[in-house]
Scaffold this motif. Structure first.
Motif, short mmCIF file in Angstrom:
data_model
loop_
_atom_site.label_atom_id
_atom_site.label_comp_id
_atom_site.label_asym_id
_atom_site.label_seq_id
_atom_site.Cartn_x
_atom_site.Cartn_y
_atom_site.Cartn_z
N HIS A 1 -8.07 8.43 4.65
CA HIS A 1 -7.93 7.45 3.58
C HIS A 1 -6.53 6.82 3.60
CE1 HIS A 1 -8.46 5.83 -0.55
NE2 HIS A 1 -7.15 6.06 -0.62
N GLU A 2 -5.52 7.67 3.65
CA GLU A 2 -4.14 7.14 3.61
C GLU A 2 -3.84 6.31 4.86
OE1 GLU A 2 -2.50 7.10 0.90
OE2 GLU A 2 -3.84 8.47 -0.12
N HIS B 1 -4.78 2.77 4.46
CA HIS B 1 -3.76 1.93 3.81
C HIS B 1 -2.76 1.41 4.83
CE1 HIS B 1 -5.24 2.54 -0.19
NE2 HIS B 1 -5.00 3.84 -0.19
N ASP C 1 -7.66 0.56 -2.01
CA ASP C 1 -8.60 1.46 -2.67
C ASP C 1 -9.79 0.67 -3.20
OD1 ASP C 1 -7.14 3.77 -2.28
OD2 ASP C 1 -6.08 3.58 -4.18
ZN LIG Z 1 -5.77 5.00 -1.65
#
Ligand SMILES: [Zn+2]
Length: 114
Positions: free
Chosen positions: A65-66, A69, A75
């Motif tokens: 997830h990170e 980014h 998100d």
């Molecule tokens: Zn996030």
């Protein structure tokens, strides 16, 4: 840089992980730092095992997830994206965010066309 530490969020809980990314004037990535909040959260490498505590977040899911980014993904908070890697909430003892969902892939392909 990837590290561990505290990620207090003024007045509204904590982050499980956080990514700070910087670009130059030409929108070329210059740095991306990811921190895992080991002060307030517990992590596991075996989210599907019987030893997973109800509060353990999957290290690989949070990392995927990170890293999203880092590639400019944001998100997703709407319920239709519940099973997507970029959904903005972590789910203890679940590993589905380790693999990109269809919406995640579509978003990446739109940002980085062949
Ligand atoms: Zn996030």
């Amino acid at each position: 840089m990837i590290d561990t530490g505290n990620l207090d969020r003024a007045g509204s809980g904590t982050y499980v992980g956080l990514n700070c990314t910087w670009w130059d004037d030409n929108w070329q990535l210059t740095e991306s730092d990811i921190r895992f909040n080991v002060t307030d959260e517990d992590f596991t490498y075996t989210p599907g095992s019987s030893t997973c505590d109800d509060n353990d977040c999957d290290v690989l899911s949070v990392m995927t997830h990170e890293t999203g980014h880092t590639y400019g993904m944001k998100d997703k908070e709407d319920d239709i994206n519940y099973y997507q890697t970029m959904f903005g909430t972590s789910f203890p003892c679940r590993s589905w965010a380790r693999n990109l969902g269809r919406s995640d892939v579509k978003h990446l392909r739109s940002k980085y066309p062949e």
